[in-house]
Design a protein around this motif. Sequence first.
Motif, PDB file in Angstrom:
ATOM      1  N   ASP A 136       0.580  12.856   1.139  1.00  0.00           N
ATOM      2  CA  ASP A 136       1.669  12.451   0.240  1.00  0.00           C
ATOM      3  C   ASP A 136       1.572  10.953  -0.052  1.00  0.00           C
ATOM      4  O   ASP A 136       1.784  10.514  -1.191  1.00  0.00           O
ATOM      5  N   SER A 137       1.248  10.184   0.982  1.00  0.00           N
ATOM      6  CA  SER A 137       1.092   8.738   0.806  1.00  0.00           C
ATOM      7  C   SER A 137      -0.062   8.430  -0.139  1.00  0.00           C
ATOM      8  O   SER A 137       0.052   7.562  -1.015  1.00  0.00           O
ATOM      9  N   ILE A 138      -1.162   9.153   0.017  1.00  0.00           N
ATOM     10  CA  ILE A 138      -2.323   8.952  -0.858  1.00  0.00           C
ATOM     11  C   ILE A 138      -1.978   9.331  -2.293  1.00  0.00           C
ATOM     12  O   ILE A 138      -2.336   8.619  -3.241  1.00  0.00           O
ATOM     13  N   ARG A 139      -1.272  10.439  -2.463  1.00  0.00           N
ATOM     14  CA  ARG A 139      -0.912  10.879  -3.817  1.00  0.00           C
ATOM     15  C   ARG A 139       0.033   9.892  -4.490  1.00  0.00           C
ATOM     16  O   ARG A 139      -0.077   9.637  -5.693  1.00  0.00           O
ATOM     17  N   ARG A 140       0.963   9.339  -3.718  1.00  0.00           N
ATOM     18  CA  ARG A 140       1.867   8.336  -4.292  1.00  0.00           C
ATOM     19  C   ARG A 140       1.087   7.087  -4.698  1.00  0.00           C
ATOM     20  O   ARG A 140       1.340   6.497  -5.754  1.00  0.00           O
ATOM     21  N   PHE A 141       0.141   6.698  -3.855  1.00  0.00           N
ATOM     22  CA  PHE A 141      -0.700   5.535  -4.163  1.00  0.00           C
ATOM     23  C   PHE A 141      -1.499   5.782  -5.442  1.00  0.00           C
ATOM     24  O   PHE A 141      -1.559   4.925  -6.332  1.00  0.00           O
ATOM     25  N   GLU A 142      -2.111   6.966  -5.540  1.00  0.00           N
ATOM     26  CA  GLU A 142      -2.913   7.287  -6.722  1.00  0.00           C
ATOM     27  C   GLU A 142      -2.049   7.365  -7.975  1.00  0.00           C
ATOM     28  O   GLU A 142      -2.489   6.987  -9.067  1.00  0.00           O
ATOM     29  N   ALA A 143      -0.805   7.838  -7.818  1.00  0.00           N
ATOM     30  CA  ALA A 143       0.108   7.903  -8.965  1.00  0.00           C
ATOM     31  C   ALA A 143       0.463   6.495  -9.442  1.00  0.00           C
ATOM     32  O   ALA A 143       0.490   6.223 -10.649  1.00  0.00           O
ATOM     33  N   ARG A 144       0.739   5.589  -8.491  1.00  0.00           N
ATOM     34  CA  ARG A 144       1.022   4.195  -8.859  1.00  0.00           C
ATOM     35  C   ARG A 144      -0.183   3.572  -9.547  1.00  0.00           C
ATOM     36  O   ARG A 144      -0.050   2.833 -10.528  1.00  0.00           O
ATOM     37  N   GLN A 145      -1.344   3.878  -9.029  1.00  0.00           N
ATOM     38  CA  GLN A 145      -2.587   3.349  -9.585  1.00  0.00           C
ATOM     39  C   GLN A 145      -2.767   3.786 -11.037  1.00  0.00           C
ATOM     40  O   GLN A 145      -3.068   2.962 -11.916  1.00  0.00           O
TER      41      GLN A 145
END
Length: 230
Positions: A136-145
């Motif tokens: 979930d943390s990775i997906r949120r990071f990728e979404a921000r990116q």
Amino acid sequence: MRHYHRKDWLKFRQEVIELDGGACVRCGRGPLQGAVLQVHHKEYLPGKLPWDYPYELCETLCKGCHADEHGIVQPFTGWECIGYDDLGEPSGECELCGTSIRHVFFVQHAKWPSLEVGETCCDHLTDTTLASNHMDSIRRFEARQQRFIRSTRWKVDSDGAFRIHQKGADLIVEPVDEKFRLCVNNVRGKKTLSSVNDAKLLAFELLENGELDAFLRKLKMHAKRADEIA
């Protein structure tokens, strides 16, 4: 074990699986449910090759049920996650369910060899949400990116440079001999990148890891010293 790579066996194996409806005859799971199907010989006949058996002496089992049948069952509790790796693409395979995975979690057990598994299987084995929380943390990071890269706040100059103001800094992606370079407050970076998005990704990385803040503080310090000297 070399017999199980022969074309004769692979053909026979597929025929048995099709006769059993493409699913494990014990638990009913198939590939769509993440099961790895295997063919089990109900009894062994002397002198018979694996594919020379009558169909009625064979059955389709998933990997787990097959292990259970032979008394080789790995524990499903007491596992601990000890690491993580991103393969960059789904080139790995979960050693529990057999599905293709990109994000690999390493789990260990005191009474079983360590396994490389996917997100869901890691949570099941460890009885935690550690893997799903991490993803979930990775997906949120990728979404921000992606939001940063695609932001409409990026403006294009007549010279083809992309500009955005973020965290008190003017970030500019300028074209340089068919490549691109990131500039911060008119200070040109040394690195050239192959695409606009690569340069934007570099800008995002600087914003996320705190290097941009450190760079801005350094610029202010230099400016202050210059004023003092003047």
